[in-house]
Design an enzyme around this catalytic site. Sequence first.
Site, PDB file in Angstrom:
ATOM      1  N   ASP A 254      -6.785 -44.570  19.242  1.00  0.00           N
ATOM      2  CA  ASP A 254      -6.209 -44.147  20.528  1.00  0.00           C
ATOM      3  C   ASP A 254      -5.464 -45.273  21.224  1.00  0.00           C
ATOM      4  O   ASP A 254      -4.390 -45.062  21.787  1.00  0.00           O
ATOM      5  CB  ASP A 254      -7.261 -43.508  21.441  1.00  0.00           C
ATOM      6  CG  ASP A 254      -8.450 -44.397  21.761  1.00  0.00           C
ATOM      7  OD1 ASP A 254      -8.653 -45.423  21.068  1.00  0.00           O
ATOM      8  OD2 ASP A 254      -9.191 -44.057  22.704  1.00  0.00           O
TER       9      ASP A 254
ATOM     10  N   ASP B 255     -11.228 -40.679  25.567  1.00  0.00           N
ATOM     11  CA  ASP B 255     -12.477 -40.242  26.188  1.00  0.00           C
ATOM     12  C   ASP B 255     -12.223 -39.495  27.491  1.00  0.00           C
ATOM     13  O   ASP B 255     -12.796 -38.433  27.744  1.00  0.00           O
ATOM     14  CB  ASP B 255     -13.388 -41.440  26.450  1.00  0.00           C
ATOM     15  CG  ASP B 255     -13.797 -42.140  25.171  1.00  0.00           C
ATOM     16  OD1 ASP B 255     -13.511 -41.603  24.078  1.00  0.00           O
ATOM     17  OD2 ASP B 255     -14.397 -43.230  25.255  1.00  0.00           O
TER      18      ASP B 255
END
Length: 397
Positions: free
Chosen positions: A46, A181
């Site tokens: 990410d 997240d």
Amino acid sequence: MKLLPTTPLEEVEQRGVSLFKKTFDSDPQIVAHAPGRVNLIGEHTDYNEGFVLPLALEMQTVIVGKKNGKDTCRVASEAFEGLVEFKPSKDLKPGDPLWSNYIKGVVVNFLRNGYDVPAFDAVVVSEVPVGGGVSSSASLEVAFATFIEAIGHHHLEPSKKALFGQAAEHEFANMPCGIMDQLISECAMRDCALLIDCRSLAFEPVEMKDPNTCILVCNSNVKHQLSGSEYPLRKQQCKDALTVLQSLDPKITSLRDASLEQLNEVKDRMSEVAYRRARHVISENDRTLEAAKYLRKNEYEKAGKLMTESHFSLKNDYEVSCKELDFLVDLAMGVPGVYGSRMTGGGFGGCTVTLLKISSLSSLLDKFEQEYEKHTGITATAFVTRPGSGASYKKLE
């Protein structure tokens, strides 16, 4: 091994309401919540603008509170003693207790971006395990952002709320995390994983409704602290590899733009460690896109094989696993009916995620119970989850 129960959200909310009344001797007006997450595949991609495939847990962090009409915010937590007090200000700084920094960071980011944050009283109640690699901090950040959105009568784009949470993590917790997240906690859809493009923040649902298949999250109960040197070091090593790749092709702006062929072409111009870090990220992006394709077709054997390949890439190329996580994966892959298993989260402890037939669940739990503590001296805990929904809030009567 007994499974941890999943407490219904309504019960968690009621605990929050009771704690609020006990702490502040008044009735709350808003309940906001946001889930933790487990990542099926796409680890350490990410922050390299790559692809991830997480799903929200059914476990949630709940914020119960209201505006207090004063100039000071007051926050209590079910998990910690004492009351945290601070004035909402752009100049807030991190401090003790550490858990309050995630909240302060979210407040600061609202204010810096021109959003009013009225002083409030609030309590935190959470079912998301702390330190297990299932994003308890992101669920707290997004839940609080949702609470502030409600009391301030703001309407934010989901990606903006996620970015506020990420910024809070960077500045107030010294954790240079990616956006996954917070984005899954905000945007999750029930019965779906989300394939997220961490460059554009675009996402696509990947439906997971097969009643004969389940997802087991097993906590190794090895605790990790990622804000030390290891996480930033991996990020720097990826940058080192990227710099060399850009000398080959300036159009490569992140590792997600590079192929394994290009990486091998410049292998001799970078350190062996930087090469392996980049090889993990590039191959992990490929695995993630492939896994999403297979899950859409209910081809669980193929998706599971990619999950297990991901674990060994994280173990050998990215070096963020540990012997306890490796042992859990090895145990899982020895049970018939298990499609795939891997570490999930930042690493150095935390959880594994396993995709398997429901009919194989009891055999796997027995295997974990018989072997894990005997070999490690640690008792693991586990829970089954379905893909849950993202953040929301409601007004109390």
